[in-house]
Design a protein around this motif. Structure first.
Motif, PDB file in Angstrom:
ATOM      1  N   GLU A 240      -9.641   5.737  -3.984  1.00  0.00           N
ATOM      2  CA  GLU A 240      -8.996   4.553  -3.396  1.00  0.00           C
ATOM      3  C   GLU A 240      -9.763   3.293  -3.803  1.00  0.00           C
ATOM      4  O   GLU A 240      -9.155   2.272  -4.129  1.00  0.00           O
ATOM      5  CB  GLU A 240      -8.929   4.670  -1.864  1.00  0.00           C
TER       6      GLU A 240
ATOM      7  N   ASP B 100       1.051   0.995  -8.065  1.00  0.00           N
ATOM      8  CA  ASP B 100       1.279   1.793  -6.856  1.00  0.00           C
ATOM      9  C   ASP B 100       2.660   2.447  -6.871  1.00  0.00           C
ATOM     10  O   ASP B 100       2.856   3.522  -6.302  1.00  0.00           O
ATOM     11  CB  ASP B 100       1.073   0.956  -5.584  1.00  0.00           C
TER      12      ASP B 100
ATOM     13  N   GLU C 245      -3.356   8.272   3.501  1.00  0.00           N
ATOM     14  CA  GLU C 245      -2.512   7.399   4.324  1.00  0.00           C
ATOM     15  C   GLU C 245      -3.363   6.446   5.174  1.00  0.00           C
ATOM     16  O   GLU C 245      -3.024   5.269   5.334  1.00  0.00           O
ATOM     17  CB  GLU C 245      -1.617   8.239   5.245  1.00  0.00           C
TER      18      GLU C 245
HETATM   19  C1  NSP Z   1      -3.279   4.359  -3.898  1.00  0.00           C
HETATM   20  C2  NSP Z   1      -2.467   4.599  -2.663  1.00  0.00           C
HETATM   21  N1  NSP Z   1      -3.061   5.189  -1.591  1.00  0.00           N
HETATM   22  C3  NSP Z   1      -2.305   5.389  -0.460  1.00  0.00           C
HETATM   23  C4  NSP Z   1      -0.997   5.024  -0.384  1.00  0.00           C
HETATM   24  C5  NSP Z   1      -0.219   5.242   0.893  1.00  0.00           C
HETATM   25  N2  NSP Z   1       0.744   6.285   0.752  1.00  0.00           N
HETATM   26  C6  NSP Z   1      -0.445   4.439  -1.502  1.00  0.00           C
HETATM   27  N3  NSP Z   1       0.836   4.006  -1.508  1.00  0.00           N
HETATM   28  N4  NSP Z   1      -1.189   4.203  -2.655  1.00  0.00           N
END
Ligand code: NSP
Length: 225
Positions: free
Chosen positions: A213, A50, A143
């Motif tokens: 996601e 991430d 988000e």
């Molecule tokens: C995969 C992912 N998706 C969403 C977010 C939120 N900005 C994140 N940090 N990482």
């Protein structure tokens, strides 16, 4: 069925695609945090990947800001996107601090295929031909998946390990929820005025975000490379 005019286009899409939406917002990775059974090696894998994602998210958010300043008929759009961009600097610092705490190296991370696909998708949305209603829908969806997921981990009665509370609060807090709600209002307003073609593109983009996601969570949970 609720009329679209009443619930807004975004909520009508959430209802229409509820199975996929729930797959992204109640993934087994998130459920394992909330029931306390998470394997910390999964959390560490998520953390390293991430961090890479968030670094790629910065130019995407900057491109949305540019489009908000050029295309929006409401000057407050720009302020909402600007606040998101400003908080990303803090988010990157948080990832560095958290990675040090968990002994996760952040240099020379091998970027997983699912992450690469997601980052490539983000890059495609920075192109000038990606219309403002489409990219603001993508920003809202990206988000909101995190907000809905991590806020679930903070609900009363859940058994989120204390070591992960801080991570959950980053995206599960009320403040982040309000920001997502502001994005939803902007997206609804833009979509109401969008052409049929833009509307179709925005819906497809919303679905692609949900799929990406889910793949990102699968990867964190130990999916194949
Ligand atoms: C995969 C992912 N998706 C969403 C977010 C939120 N900005 C994140 N940090 N990482």
């Amino acid at each position: 069925m609720d009329p679209v005019e009443k619930i807004g286009i975004i909520n009508s899409w959430v209802k229409k695609h509820l199975v996929l939406y729930t797959g992204a917002t109640r993934h087994s990775f998130i459920l394992s945090i909330s029931d306390g059974t998470i394997d910390f090696s999964s959390f560490k894998r998520w953390l390293g990947q991430d961090y890479i994602f968030v670094r790629e998210f910065v130019p995407f958010a900057a491109s949305v800001l540019l489009k908000a300043s050029k295309n929006s008929d409401d000057s407050s759009d720009m302020e909402v996107v600007l606040s998101a961009l400003a908080s990303l600097s803090d988010e990157i610092s948080w990832f560095k601090k958290e990675a040090a705490k968990w002994d996760v190296p952040l240099s020379n991370v091998i970027v997983h295929k699912s992450n690469q696909n997601y980052c490539r998708f983000l890059e495609s949305l920075t192109l000038p031909e990606a219309e403002y209603p489409v990219v603001i829908t993508a920003l809202w969806a990206i988000e909101t998946v995190y907000q809905e997921s991590f806020s679930h981990c903070l609900e009363d009665g859940n058994k989120t390990p204390p070591e992960l509370q801080e991570a959950c609060k980053r995206w599960g807090s009320e403040g982040f929820g309000e920001y997502c709600h502001s994005l939803q209002k902007i997206a609804n307003r833009c979509l109401e005025k969008a052409s049929d073609e833009e509307l179709k593109k925005a819906e497809v983009t919303f679905l692609r975000v949900l799929e990406l996601e889910i793949e990102f969570w699968n990867m964190s949970h130990g999916g194949p490379k």
